[in-house]
Structure formats: C-alpha cells, structure tokens
Design a protein around this motif. Structure first.
Motif, PDB file in Angstrom:
ATOM      1  N   VAL A  85     -58.306  94.287 -48.239  1.00  0.00           N
ATOM      2  CA  VAL A  85     -57.782  93.487 -47.030  1.00  0.00           C
ATOM      3  C   VAL A  85     -57.277  92.067 -47.651  1.00  0.00           C
ATOM      4  O   VAL A  85     -56.137  91.609 -47.141  1.00  0.00           O
ATOM      5  N   LYS A  86     -57.965  91.330 -48.548  1.00  0.00           N
ATOM      6  CA  LYS A  86     -57.515  90.042 -49.141  1.00  0.00           C
ATOM      7  C   LYS A  86     -56.277  90.023 -49.569  1.00  0.00           C
ATOM      8  O   LYS A  86     -55.180  89.275 -49.443  1.00  0.00           O
ATOM      9  N   ASP A  87     -55.819  91.399 -50.409  1.00  0.00           N
ATOM     10  CA  ASP A  87     -54.686  91.633 -51.120  1.00  0.00           C
ATOM     11  C   ASP A  87     -53.323  91.964 -50.067  1.00  0.00           C
ATOM     12  O   ASP A  87     -52.317  91.388 -50.166  1.00  0.00           O
ATOM     13  N   LEU A  88     -53.947  92.342 -48.829  1.00  0.00           N
ATOM     14  CA  LEU A  88     -52.833  92.836 -47.903  1.00  0.00           C
ATOM     15  C   LEU A  88     -52.470  91.374 -47.037  1.00  0.00           C
ATOM     16  O   LEU A  88     -51.455  90.990 -47.009  1.00  0.00           O
ATOM     17  N   ILE A  89     -53.386  90.429 -47.023  1.00  0.00           N
ATOM     18  CA  ILE A  89     -53.199  89.126 -46.289  1.00  0.00           C
ATOM     19  C   ILE A  89     -52.431  88.252 -47.309  1.00  0.00           C
ATOM     20  O   ILE A  89     -51.804  87.577 -46.864  1.00  0.00           O
ATOM     21  N   TYR A  90     -53.270  87.913 -48.562  1.00  0.00           N
ATOM     22  CA  TYR A  90     -52.642  86.883 -49.424  1.00  0.00           C
ATOM     23  C   TYR A  90     -51.858  87.666 -50.409  1.00  0.00           C
ATOM     24  O   TYR A  90     -52.374  88.302 -51.312  1.00  0.00           O
ATOM     25  N   THR A  91     -50.485  87.332 -50.363  1.00  0.00           N
ATOM     26  CA  THR A  91     -49.418  87.943 -51.471  1.00  0.00           C
ATOM     27  C   THR A  91     -49.085  86.831 -52.151  1.00  0.00           C
ATOM     28  O   THR A  91     -48.847  85.705 -51.793  1.00  0.00           O
ATOM     29  N   LYS A  92     -49.056  87.111 -53.298  1.00  0.00           N
ATOM     30  CA  LYS A  92     -48.414  86.317 -54.392  1.00  0.00           C
ATOM     31  C   LYS A  92     -47.097  86.050 -54.092  1.00  0.00           C
ATOM     32  O   LYS A  92     -46.269  86.826 -54.131  1.00  0.00           O
ATOM     33  N   ARG A  93     -46.465  84.791 -54.064  1.00  0.00           N
ATOM     34  CA  ARG A  93     -45.338  84.573 -54.012  1.00  0.00           C
ATOM     35  C   ARG A  93     -44.771  83.671 -55.294  1.00  0.00           C
ATOM     36  O   ARG A  93     -45.152  82.836 -55.768  1.00  0.00           O
ATOM     37  N   THR A  94     -43.713  84.034 -55.695  1.00  0.00           N
ATOM     38  CA  THR A  94     -43.195  83.781 -56.940  1.00  0.00           C
ATOM     39  C   THR A  94     -42.326  82.139 -56.689  1.00  0.00           C
ATOM     40  O   THR A  94     -42.185  81.515 -57.712  1.00  0.00           O
ATOM     41  N   SER A  95     -41.854  82.303 -55.642  1.00  0.00           N
ATOM     42  CA  SER A  95     -40.969  81.510 -55.314  1.00  0.00           C
ATOM     43  C   SER A  95     -41.070  80.630 -53.859  1.00  0.00           C
ATOM     44  O   SER A  95     -41.609  81.504 -52.891  1.00  0.00           O
ATOM     45  N   VAL A  96     -40.532  79.552 -53.517  1.00  0.00           N
ATOM     46  CA  VAL A  96     -40.545  79.205 -52.086  1.00  0.00           C
ATOM     47  C   VAL A  96     -39.630  79.971 -51.418  1.00  0.00           C
ATOM     48  O   VAL A  96     -40.102  80.074 -50.205  1.00  0.00           O
ATOM     49  N   PHE A  97     -38.754  80.745 -51.755  1.00  0.00           N
ATOM     50  CA  PHE A  97     -37.677  81.587 -51.172  1.00  0.00           C
ATOM     51  C   PHE A  97     -38.122  83.026 -50.893  1.00  0.00           C
ATOM     52  O   PHE A  97     -37.730  83.750 -50.201  1.00  0.00           O
ATOM     53  N   ASP A  98     -39.565  83.095 -51.430  1.00  0.00           N
ATOM     54  CA  ASP A  98     -39.948  84.730 -51.131  1.00  0.00           C
ATOM     55  C   ASP A  98     -40.621  84.819 -49.666  1.00  0.00           C
ATOM     56  O   ASP A  98     -41.407  85.608 -49.166  1.00  0.00           O
ATOM     57  N   TYR A 130     -70.706  98.218 -53.174  1.00  0.00           N
ATOM     58  CA  TYR A 130     -69.574  98.470 -53.903  1.00  0.00           C
ATOM     59  C   TYR A 130     -68.428  98.906 -52.821  1.00  0.00           C
ATOM     60  O   TYR A 130     -67.096  98.370 -52.972  1.00  0.00           O
ATOM     61  N   LEU A 131     -68.442  99.863 -51.976  1.00  0.00           N
ATOM     62  CA  LEU A 131     -67.287 100.295 -51.058  1.00  0.00           C
ATOM     63  C   LEU A 131     -67.013  98.896 -50.086  1.00  0.00           C
ATOM     64  O   LEU A 131     -65.901  98.827 -49.674  1.00  0.00           O
ATOM     65  N   PHE A 132     -68.065  98.021 -49.705  1.00  0.00           N
ATOM     66  CA  PHE A 132     -67.739  96.993 -49.042  1.00  0.00           C
ATOM     67  C   PHE A 132     -66.905  96.000 -49.606  1.00  0.00           C
ATOM     68  O   PHE A 132     -65.945  95.410 -49.150  1.00  0.00           O
ATOM     69  N   LEU A 133     -67.084  95.711 -50.914  1.00  0.00           N
ATOM     70  CA  LEU A 133     -66.285  94.760 -51.732  1.00  0.00           C
ATOM     71  C   LEU A 133     -65.028  95.466 -52.156  1.00  0.00           C
ATOM     72  O   LEU A 133     -63.882  94.605 -51.998  1.00  0.00           O
ATOM     73  N   ALA A 134     -64.905  96.576 -52.354  1.00  0.00           N
ATOM     74  CA  ALA A 134     -63.537  97.253 -52.362  1.00  0.00           C
ATOM     75  C   ALA A 134     -62.713  96.995 -51.063  1.00  0.00           C
ATOM     76  O   ALA A 134     -61.421  96.832 -51.229  1.00  0.00           O
ATOM     77  N   PHE A 135     -63.303  97.222 -50.046  1.00  0.00           N
ATOM     78  CA  PHE A 135     -62.532  97.368 -48.740  1.00  0.00           C
ATOM     79  C   PHE A 135     -62.196  95.760 -48.556  1.00  0.00           C
ATOM     80  O   PHE A 135     -61.071  95.468 -48.046  1.00  0.00           O
ATOM     81  N   TRP A 136     -62.974  94.744 -48.867  1.00  0.00           N
ATOM     82  CA  TRP A 136     -62.790  93.260 -48.616  1.00  0.00           C
ATOM     83  C   TRP A 136     -61.714  92.968 -49.555  1.00  0.00           C
ATOM     84  O   TRP A 136     -60.555  91.980 -49.245  1.00  0.00           O
ATOM     85  N   MET A 137     -61.586  93.550 -50.860  1.00  0.00           N
ATOM     86  CA  MET A 137     -60.304  92.971 -51.831  1.00  0.00           C
ATOM     87  C   MET A 137     -59.185  93.435 -51.322  1.00  0.00           C
ATOM     88  O   MET A 137     -58.266  92.812 -51.371  1.00  0.00           O
ATOM     89  N   VAL A 154     -62.249  97.670 -59.116  1.00  0.00           N
ATOM     90  CA  VAL A 154     -62.864  96.892 -58.125  1.00  0.00           C
ATOM     91  C   VAL A 154     -63.854  95.965 -59.169  1.00  0.00           C
ATOM     92  O   VAL A 154     -64.109  94.794 -58.977  1.00  0.00           O
ATOM     93  N   CYS A 155     -64.454  96.850 -59.962  1.00  0.00           N
ATOM     94  CA  CYS A 155     -65.480  96.404 -60.826  1.00  0.00           C
ATOM     95  C   CYS A 155     -64.727  95.298 -62.084  1.00  0.00           C
ATOM     96  O   CYS A 155     -65.370  94.252 -62.096  1.00  0.00           O
ATOM     97  N   GLN A 156     -63.360  95.539 -62.356  1.00  0.00           N
ATOM     98  CA  GLN A 156     -63.046  94.774 -63.227  1.00  0.00           C
ATOM     99  C   GLN A 156     -62.396  93.657 -62.561  1.00  0.00           C
ATOM    100  O   GLN A 156     -62.646  92.365 -63.076  1.00  0.00           O
ATOM    101  N   ARG A 157     -61.903  93.506 -61.379  1.00  0.00           N
ATOM    102  CA  ARG A 157     -61.755  92.123 -60.762  1.00  0.00           C
ATOM    103  C   ARG A 157     -62.917  91.076 -60.558  1.00  0.00           C
ATOM    104  O   ARG A 157     -62.779  90.081 -60.466  1.00  0.00           O
TER     105      ARG A 157
END
Length: 75
Positions: free
Chosen positions: A61-74, A52-59, A18-21
C-alpha cells in the motif's frame, strides 16, 4: 516433485523481498529477519506469519501511495 517446487519458488521470489526491505530499514541482514519470523511463527502459533502478511500488505500500500519521482516534471 516439480509441483512442490513451483509454490516454493513463487514465495521465495515474492516473499523474501519483504524481509529484505525490513532488514535494510533496520540495518541488519535479511537472514536474521527471516529466521526471526520463522521462530516467532512457531512460538506464537502463527502470529509471526500473520505479522509478516500484514507488513507485506502495508509495504504494498505504501508503494502504491508514495511513488518516487525523479524530477519535478513527473507530477
């Protein structure tokens, strides 16, 4: 002695990410962010740890919602 190191290693592996991000986002070193959270926790009697716990939780949730897609077909 071994029992006290297991929780410490667990929190180091999972908690420092969390601190690194946050540091990557702000463009500063992670060590500065960690020490800032520690000082904030001592000065405000736990508010830094709660933040710190709130930021860890928020990150998480954000990772679960926004996933990186490498291609249009993903979709």
């Amino acid at each position: 002695m071994q029992i006290s190191y297991k929780p410490l290693l667990y929190f180091q592996k999972r908690g420092y990410h969390v601190c690194q991000r946050i540091a990557d986002r702000l463009g500063i070193r992670a060590k500065v962010v960690r020490t800032s959270f520690m000082y904030l926790a001592f000065v405000t009697l736990g508010f830094g740890f709660a933040l710190y716990l709130f930021l860890a939780f928020w990150m998480r949730v954000k990772d679960l919602i926004y996933t990186k897609r490498t291609s249009v077909f993903d979709l």
